[in-house]
Design a protein around this motif. Structure first.
Motif, mmCIF file in Angstrom:
data_model
loop_
_atom_site.group_PDB
_atom_site.id
_atom_site.type_symbol
_atom_site.label_atom_id
_atom_site.label_comp_id
_atom_site.label_asym_id
_atom_site.label_seq_id
_atom_site.Cartn_x
_atom_site.Cartn_y
_atom_site.Cartn_z
ATOM 1 N N GLU A 386 -46.798 -13.395 71.503
ATOM 2 C CA GLU A 386 -45.871 -12.589 72.293
ATOM 3 C C GLU A 386 -46.609 -11.824 73.390
ATOM 4 O OE1 GLU A 386 -43.861 -10.101 69.518
ATOM 5 O OE2 GLU A 386 -42.696 -11.752 68.626
ATOM 6 N N TYR A 387 -47.781 -11.305 73.070
ATOM 7 C CA TYR A 387 -48.584 -10.555 74.038
ATOM 8 C C TYR A 387 -49.014 -11.461 75.201
ATOM 9 C CZ TYR A 387 -52.763 -8.357 76.028
ATOM 10 O OH TYR A 387 -53.703 -7.856 76.890
ATOM 11 N N GLU A 389 -47.593 -14.289 76.159
ATOM 12 C CA GLU A 389 -46.402 -14.675 76.924
ATOM 13 C C GLU A 389 -45.989 -13.561 77.878
ATOM 14 O OE1 GLU A 389 -44.561 -17.461 77.205
ATOM 15 O OE2 GLU A 389 -46.140 -18.441 76.040
ATOM 16 N N ARG A 390 -46.057 -12.336 77.416
ATOM 17 C CA ARG A 390 -45.701 -11.189 78.251
ATOM 18 C C ARG A 390 -46.684 -11.063 79.416
ATOM 19 N NH1 ARG A 390 -45.270 -8.108 74.359
ATOM 20 N NH2 ARG A 390 -47.261 -6.965 74.439
ATOM 21 N N LYS A 391 -47.963 -11.252 79.142
ATOM 22 C CA LYS A 391 -48.973 -11.187 80.200
ATOM 23 C C LYS A 391 -48.725 -12.283 81.247
ATOM 24 C CE LYS A 391 -52.655 -9.323 80.177
ATOM 25 N NZ LYS A 391 -53.205 -8.149 80.921
ATOM 26 N N ARG A 393 -45.842 -13.722 81.999
ATOM 27 C CA ARG A 393 -44.660 -13.377 82.797
ATOM 28 C C ARG A 393 -44.999 -12.300 83.835
ATOM 29 N NH1 ARG A 393 -42.030 -13.619 77.733
ATOM 30 N NH2 ARG A 393 -42.024 -11.333 77.607
ATOM 31 N N GLU A 394 -45.787 -11.298 83.411
ATOM 32 C CA GLU A 394 -46.175 -10.233 84.333
ATOM 33 C C GLU A 394 -47.019 -10.785 85.485
ATOM 34 O OE1 GLU A 394 -48.191 -7.474 81.843
ATOM 35 O OE2 GLU A 394 -46.347 -6.650 80.951
#
Length: 406
Positions: A386-387, A389-391, A393-394
């Motif tokens: 999840e971390y 994936e978030r990175k 997207r950012e």
């Protein structure tokens, strides 16, 4: 708090409690006058399940456990005076077996029924499950039934023993009948100084917590141990140190100990390293404080537990979460590649902390499980994914914004 760096021999890692019973047995431990001597000695007045339903080997193991339970249910020793008032308190202890496995003892101490001055008694649950909050809630139900009749306690404990143990974050429902109240449904769910304690624990120091209240010591030590998730404290863990074991405070190996304030004079080693503030990297510390600041007092206990757990879990996700990319298949199975792992640390400011952490037994045992077991830490892997994936997207969003500006 007196953290001191130390090294110790390997210890066994606690195993998952999935599929196990809520508890092994319930004890009622009372105090009785010592024969021809001053003071009191503890003895068991009730045990569930009964001894006759156990096999021979189980009875032998139970006998060893009983002797330890006596000691920890009344850690202050033999000097008690009868009381007319006594506020009930909940605390815990850990029994470590020869193979390194652990069993937990949870105690609710209160005054027995009767009139006039009398000495307290303890209800003690022995379980392989480490979850102080859950058993504290169970004791609330035990105490509620005890006020009606002791006979109401045991059907409740039987129904609990037959219920499936919930996985972390899930709930089990137990039905229990109480006269004049009908059938009750009970839901049970598992579950700058704070950072210094966390840093000292992560780097496996010697840490002593001091408090007047037994319940406070238990709750604090279990909370600190829980902050290490998905890693597990591998060294000495005694949430309530009895008087007869106070010399353990002088041990050279790492420990988490709870000592009553009245026994502080018996603690001979008051060493203090004083580097706890610098152990966590500044960036990690800043992010952690930011996440903790979002935990409002108006949140429910469950929500607060989740927010705090995820805040501290993020420290491990960001600093060592890339470990799985460096567990490679080889001729002898899977092997952790330490050199490539250290080179791949995302932020170089994290490197000193990571170097310290990977020398700990908790990290070593964690990696051993990753090398030898299929998917032993699914939850942590999910959080790491999840971390990332978030990175991603950012990063994509930042690239899109730059493109628009250009």
């Amino acid at each position: 708090m007196y953290p001191v760096p130390a090294v110790a021999p390997p210890a066994g890692r606690e195993r998952s409690h999935m599929g196990q019973l809520f508890f092994e047995y319930l004890l009622v431990v009372s105090l009785r006058k010592r024969r021809n001597e001053e003071g009191y000695e503890p003895h068991i007045t009730y045990q569930f399940p009964k001894r006759e339903v156990m096999g021979r080997l189980q009875r032998e193991e139970e006998e060893k456990c009983m002797k330890a339970a006596h000691l920890f249910c009344f850690p202050e020793g033999i000097n008690w005076a009868p009381l007319t008032e006594y506020r009930s308190e909940t605390f815990s202890f850990v029994l470590t077996e020869v193979d390194g496995s652990r069993r937990n003892g949870y105690c609710r101490r209160l005054l027995p029924d009767g009139r006039g001055a009398r000495v307290p008694e303890a209800y003690c649950i022995i379980s392989s499950v480490a979850c102080f909050g859950l058993f504290s809630k169970i004791f609330d139900e035990v105490e509620k039934r005890r006020q009606i009749s002791k006979a109401m306690i045991y059907p409740f404990m039987q129904s609990l023993r037959e219920a499936p143990l919930p996985s972390p974050g899930n709930t089990v429902t137990v039905s229990s009948f109480i006269p004049d109240a009908g059938t009750e449904i009970i839901s049970l769910t598992r579950d700058e100084e704070v950072l210094m304690v966390f840093a000292a624990t992560v780097t496996e120091r010697r840490i002593i917590f001091i408090s007047e209240e037994l319940s406070t010591l238990s709750q604090v030590l279990h909370a600190v141990a829980a902050l290490l998730n998905p890693f597990v404290w591998q060294h000495t863990f005694i949430s309530i140190v009895p008087t007869v074991l106070i010399d353990v405070c002088a041990a050279p190996t790492p420990y988490l100990l709870g000592v009553q304030k009245s026994m502080l004079d018996l603690v001979t080693d008051h060493s203090d390293i004083g580097d706890e503030e610098s152990l966590l990297p500044a960036k990690l510390k800043e992010e952690l404080l930011s996440r903790l600041s979002t935990c409002t007092r108006h949140a429910s206990t469950e929500e607060l537990n989740r927010l705090v757990s995820e805040a501290f879990l993020s420290v491990f996700v960001r600093s060592v979460g890339h470990f799985s990319q460096h567990v490679k298949r080889c001729a002898n199975g899977r092997q952790f590649q330490k050199k490539s792992f250290l080179k791949a640390v995302e932020h170089k400011s994290h490197l000193n902390f990571v170097k310290l952490f990977i020398q700990t037994q908790m990290f070593d045992l964690f990696i051993q499980e990753e090398e030898t077991q299929p998917n032993p830490n699914v939850f942590f892997h999910r959080k790491v994914s999840e971390y990332h994936e978030r990175k991603k997207r950012e990063k994509m969003k930042a690239g899109w914004v730059r493109g628009v500006v250009v």
